[in-house]
Design an enzyme around this catalytic site. Structure first.
Site, PDB file in Angstrom:
ATOM      1  N   TYR A 153       0.525  -1.557  -0.126  1.00 31.42           N
ATOM      2  CA  TYR A 153       0.167   0.158   0.026  1.00 31.42           C
ATOM      3  C   TYR A 153       0.885   1.288   0.114  1.00 31.42           C
ATOM      4  O   TYR A 153       0.744   2.046  -0.915  1.00 31.42           O
ATOM      5  CB  TYR A 153      -0.481  -0.590   1.007  1.00 31.42           C
ATOM      6  CG  TYR A 153      -2.051   1.611   1.714  1.00 31.42           C
ATOM      7  CD1 TYR A 153      -3.093   0.575   0.888  1.00 31.42           C
ATOM      8  CD2 TYR A 153      -1.239   2.178   1.407  1.00 31.42           C
ATOM      9  CE1 TYR A 153      -4.280   2.260   0.353  1.00 31.42           C
ATOM     10  CE2 TYR A 153      -2.700   3.070   2.124  1.00 31.42           C
ATOM     11  CZ  TYR A 153      -2.993   3.494   1.703  1.00 31.42           C
ATOM     12  OH  TYR A 153      -4.764   3.900   2.187  1.00 31.42           O
ATOM     13  N   ALA A 155       3.777   1.253  -0.828  1.00 31.57           N
ATOM     14  CA  ALA A 155       4.634   1.397  -2.350  1.00 31.57           C
ATOM     15  C   ALA A 155       3.626   2.350  -2.845  1.00 31.57           C
ATOM     16  O   ALA A 155       3.766   3.488  -4.166  1.00 31.57           O
ATOM     17  CB  ALA A 155       5.340  -0.276  -2.945  1.00 31.57           C
ATOM     18  N   ILE A 186      -9.153   7.741   9.161  1.00 30.52           N
ATOM     19  CA  ILE A 186     -10.332   9.104   8.217  1.00 30.52           C
ATOM     20  C   ILE A 186     -11.400   7.699   8.462  1.00 30.52           C
ATOM     21  O   ILE A 186     -11.225   6.287   8.316  1.00 30.52           O
ATOM     22  CB  ILE A 186     -10.248   9.094   7.400  1.00 30.52           C
ATOM     23  CG1 ILE A 186      -8.842  10.667   6.774  1.00 30.52           C
ATOM     24  CG2 ILE A 186     -11.674  10.077   6.661  1.00 30.52           C
ATOM     25  CD1 ILE A 186      -9.239  11.700   7.307  1.00 30.52           C
TER      26      ILE A 186
HETATM   27  P1  NAP Z   1     -14.020   2.850   1.366  1.00 29.62           P
HETATM   28  O1  NAP Z   1     -14.364   3.573   2.601  1.00 29.62           O
HETATM   29  O2  NAP Z   1     -13.376   1.117   0.760  1.00 29.62           O
HETATM   30  O3  NAP Z   1     -13.964   2.587  -0.132  1.00 29.62           O
HETATM   31  C1  NAP Z   1     -13.463   2.396  -1.326  1.00 29.62           C
HETATM   32  C2  NAP Z   1     -14.204   3.382  -2.955  1.00 29.62           C
HETATM   33  O4  NAP Z   1     -13.315   2.845  -3.642  1.00 29.62           O
HETATM   34  C3  NAP Z   1     -15.332   2.420  -2.662  1.00 29.62           C
HETATM   35  O5  NAP Z   1     -16.215   3.355  -3.278  1.00 29.62           O
HETATM   36  C4  NAP Z   1     -15.255   1.546  -4.102  1.00 29.62           C
HETATM   37  O6  NAP Z   1     -15.862   1.356  -4.683  1.00 29.62           O
HETATM   38  C5  NAP Z   1     -14.047   2.261  -5.000  1.00 29.62           C
HETATM   39  N1  NAP Z   1     -12.971   1.065  -5.255  1.00 29.62           N
HETATM   40  C6  NAP Z   1     -12.557   0.114  -4.342  1.00 29.62           C
HETATM   41  N2  NAP Z   1     -11.992  -0.709  -5.809  1.00 29.62           N
HETATM   42  C7  NAP Z   1     -12.120  -0.014  -6.732  1.00 29.62           C
HETATM   43  C8  NAP Z   1     -11.450  -0.364  -7.903  1.00 29.62           C
HETATM   44  N3  NAP Z   1     -11.047  -1.350  -8.116  1.00 29.62           N
HETATM   45  N4  NAP Z   1     -12.209  -0.260  -8.831  1.00 29.62           N
HETATM   46  C9  NAP Z   1     -12.990   1.648  -8.415  1.00 29.62           C
HETATM   47  N5  NAP Z   1     -13.645   1.682  -7.417  1.00 29.62           N
HETATM   48  C10 NAP Z   1     -12.900   0.919  -6.564  1.00 29.62           C
HETATM   49  O7  NAP Z   1     -12.220   3.924   0.982  1.00 29.62           O
HETATM   50  P2  NAP Z   1     -12.009   4.905   1.834  1.00 29.62           P
HETATM   51  O8  NAP Z   1     -11.726   5.063   2.912  1.00 29.62           O
HETATM   52  O9  NAP Z   1     -13.017   5.828   1.878  1.00 29.62           O
HETATM   53  O10 NAP Z   1     -10.810   5.428   1.132  1.00 29.62           O
HETATM   54  C11 NAP Z   1     -10.754   5.795  -0.040  1.00 29.62           C
HETATM   55  C12 NAP Z   1      -9.370   6.639  -0.626  1.00 29.62           C
HETATM   56  O11 NAP Z   1      -8.842   7.020   0.392  1.00 29.62           O
HETATM   57  C13 NAP Z   1      -8.238   5.325  -0.931  1.00 29.62           C
HETATM   58  O12 NAP Z   1      -7.442   5.977  -1.510  1.00 29.62           O
HETATM   59  C14 NAP Z   1      -7.659   4.803   0.288  1.00 29.62           C
HETATM   60  O13 NAP Z   1      -6.436   4.567   0.144  1.00 29.62           O
HETATM   61  C15 NAP Z   1      -7.283   6.405   0.828  1.00 29.62           C
HETATM   62  N6  NAP Z   1      -7.080   6.971   2.436  1.00 29.62           N
HETATM   63  C16 NAP Z   1      -7.870   6.206   3.227  1.00 29.62           C
HETATM   64  C17 NAP Z   1      -7.759   6.712   4.701  1.00 29.62           C
HETATM   65  C18 NAP Z   1      -9.009   5.806   5.793  1.00 29.62           C
HETATM   66  O14 NAP Z   1      -8.534   6.146   6.844  1.00 29.62           O
HETATM   67  N7  NAP Z   1      -9.611   5.626   5.059  1.00 29.62           N
HETATM   68  C19 NAP Z   1      -6.243   7.044   4.752  1.00 29.62           C
HETATM   69  C20 NAP Z   1      -5.470   7.114   3.609  1.00 29.62           C
HETATM   70  C21 NAP Z   1      -5.637   7.434   2.325  1.00 29.62           C
HETATM   71  P3  NAP Z   1     -16.564  -0.293  -4.568  1.00 29.62           P
HETATM   72  O15 NAP Z   1     -17.411  -0.613  -3.022  1.00 29.62           O
HETATM   73  O16 NAP Z   1     -17.707  -0.542  -5.964  1.00 29.62           O
HETATM   74  O17 NAP Z   1     -15.779  -1.277  -4.517  1.00 29.62           O
END
Ligand code: NAP
Length: 242
Positions: A153, A155, A186
């Site tokens: 992740y 990387a 988050i």
């Molecule tokens: P999340 O609640 O798990 O939601 C992920 C979203 O991405 C969903 O809409 C999902 O759609 C979509 N998704 C996943 N794989 C996909 C694919 N192969 N193609 C198209 N859509 C895809 O995640 P989040 O926490 O909101 O994270 C959003 C971003 O923020 C990510 O890049 C994550 O790495 C980054 N981030 C999050 C945190 C945190 O603490 N939450 C911290 C740092 C960075 P489906 O439901 O249809 O699969």
């Protein structure tokens, strides 16, 4: 009407970003991979507030699906302009390096990093033609400082950070900005199972962040007001990384 594409716009941080960009006046393309119900909820929430949105399904890590679904949309909507691209979709498959099977390495790199190439390349030609655009990549604290148990992740996110800085230098003179936003912890489905109680003492603000607190920063970077900011990584982590 100008369009914004938010990958993974159906849930979590992406949903908050989709809602915010709709408030800013953008018609939002809400991308998702498998959970159609959540995508429909996001679209409905935008429409309820008088905004315009449309769900678009494709796996961001699949060159074919991106080309068919997104390329197809662009082809069918030649009169419409995608002005804002938010590369937000991401997954994590945490493991210690010694235990990590190849699948966990490749699938995370494919979804989080290869997707940047497939999608940005498709959208970029329209932005270059318009001589205007905003590209915002949602990365992570893990990509800035590294995190044990997240070599794959970290990387992938560090790769997107470097790509952000490089692309910003390539296209700055064409009026297109490229920035990254790096959240800490988050509250979304991704952090379900991670105890806020356990980690809050390490966070100066003593709490996990809300998706809306990330969306605010993305919204600013997407605005006309952020016209002289490019190649930057903005941390949204409650002071965790100082
Ligand atoms: P999340 O609640 O798990 O939601 C992920 C979203 O991405 C969903 O809409 C999902 O759609 C979509 N998704 C996943 N794989 C996909 C694919 N192969 N193609 C198209 N859509 C895809 O995640 P989040 O926490 O909101 O994270 C959003 C971003 O923020 C990510 O890049 C994550 O790495 C980054 N981030 C999050 C945190 C945190 O603490 N939450 C911290 C740092 C960075 P489906 O439901 O249809 O699969």
């Amino acid at each position: 009407m100008k369009y914004a594409l938010v990958t993974g716009g159906s849930r979590g941080i992406g949903r908050a970003i989709s809602l915010k960009l709709a408030e800013q006046g953008y018609a939002v393309l809400v991308n998702y991979n498998s959970n159609e119900t959540e995508a429909a909820k996001t679209v409905a929430a935008i429409q309820l507030k008088g905004g315009t949105a449309q769900a678009i399904r494709f796996n961001v890590g699949s060159k074919e699906e991106v080309s068919n679904a997104l390329g197809g949309w662009i082809e069918a909507n030649k009169d419409k302009v995608i002005e804002v691209l938010v590369n937000n979709a991401g997954i994590r498959k945490d493991n210690l390096m010694m235990m990590m099977p190849e699948e966990e390495w490749h699938s995370v790199i494919q979804t989080n990093l290869d997707s940047f190439y497939y999608i940005t390349k498709l959208i970029l030609s329209g932005m270059l033609f318009q001589r205007y655009g905003r590209i915002i990549n949602v990365v992570s604290l893990s990509g800035v400082k590294g995190m044990a148990g997240q070599t794959n992740y970290s990387a992938s996110k560090a790769g997107v950070i470097a790509a952000t800085k490089s692309l910003a230098q390539e296209i700055g003179r064409r009026g297109i900005t490229v920035n990254a936003v790096a959240p800490g912890f988050i509250k979304t489905d991704m952090t379900e199972g991670i105890s806020e109680q356990q980690y809050r003492n390490f966070i100066p603000m003593q709490r996990f962040g809300e998706p809306e607190e990330v969306a605010e920063v993305v919204s600013f970077l997407a605005s006309k007001g952020a016209s002289y900011i490019t190649g930057e990584v903005m941390n949204v982590n409650g002071g965790l990384y100082t």
